[in-house]
Design an enzyme around this catalytic site. Structure first.
Site, PDB file in Angstrom:
ATOM      1  N   HIS A  61       0.823  -1.211   0.000  1.00 36.97           N
ATOM      2  CA  HIS A  61       0.000   0.000   0.000  1.00 36.97           C
ATOM      3  C   HIS A  61       0.858   1.263   0.000  1.00 36.97           C
ATOM      4  CE1 HIS A  61       1.016   0.881   4.197  1.00 36.97           C
ATOM      5  NE2 HIS A  61       0.913  -0.426   4.395  1.00 36.97           N
ATOM      6  N   GLU A  98      -2.496  -6.832   7.548  1.00 36.39           N
ATOM      7  CA  GLU A  98      -1.251  -6.522   8.248  1.00 36.39           C
ATOM      8  C   GLU A  98      -1.103  -7.412   9.478  1.00 36.39           C
ATOM      9  OE1 GLU A  98       1.767  -5.742   8.607  1.00 36.39           O
ATOM     10  OE2 GLU A  98       1.706  -3.555   8.335  1.00 36.39           O
TER      11      GLU A  98
END
Length: 219
Positions: free
Chosen positions: A12, A92
């Site tokens: 990202h 994550e």
């Protein structure tokens, strides 16, 4: 089995948490947004990825975190060519829920000493835990290749540590190899390319911050 020609792993863009770690005390990790810089990084990555993919079809998997979804949208891929799925196993590493900045910094110091793969954050995950769920995702991904009409490209929008663990699992890297690797930059990617021998190769290595120190026979 219709294996894709490319599997692109994309981190990202820059998030508010990347520039201000106090934000974790006020917002949950999954809700953190991209910064203006992060949006620009994702847009620039999209320009290069659109050139790479051309008019070919893409099977995309996106972490459920806001910053991953914003990154994907900013790529501006042709929706007519993309099959997109949110994939929670690509999230994550969990560091706990509401985070105390000083405690997280202390735990990161412990992790650096103990090892990124094995250290488990209090109320969170270790790198080994993430490895296990990434492995479960890979089993699902391989099953998807059984579709004879599978797109020739896979795009995975995820997080730096998850990218490294994906490659560790795919290429059977040792723990020592994983420990020596650095995360890619924001909106940077690595591509697994299908070779003529039927094996995938990584287009370029991850940066190393140290030399691996294996325990022995598997090094």
């Amino acid at each position: 089995m219709a294996r894709p020609r490319r599997i692109v792993l994309l981190r990202h863009g820059e998030s508010v948490g990347n520039v201000d770690d106090t934000v974790y005390e006020r917002e949950p990790d999954h809700a953190l947004a991209l910064t203006k810089t992060g949006l620009r990084q994702a847009e620039e990555a999209g320009h290069r990825l659109r050139e790479m993919f051309g008019n070919e079809r893409i099977s995309a998997y996106v972490s459920p975190y806001r910053r991953a979804h914003q990154t994907f949208r900013s790529l501006d891929l042709d929706p007519g060519n993309v099959r997109i799925r949110e994939e929670p196993r690509l999230r994550e590493q969990d560091w706990g829920n509401w985070q105390d900045r000083d405690d997280v910094r202390r735990q990161k110091t412990y992790r650096d000493a103990y090892g990124h793969f094995f250290y488990r954050f209090a109320q969170g995950e270790s790198g080994a835990d993430v490895y296990d769920r990434v492995g479960a995702f890979l089993e699902s991904l391989w099953r998807s290749f059984e579709d004879p009409h599978h797109p020739p490209n896979v795009l995975i929008v995820t997080h730096g540590l998850t990218m490294r663990l994906f490659c560790m699992r795919w290429f059977h890297w040792s723990v020592a190899d994983f420990e020596s690797l650095s995360n890619p930059g924001n909106a940077d990617w690595r591509t697994l390319i299908l070779g003529p021998d039927g094996r995938y190769v990584l287009d370029r290595p991850f940066d190393r911050w140290c030399e691996p120190e294996p325990y022995g026979v598997t090094g």
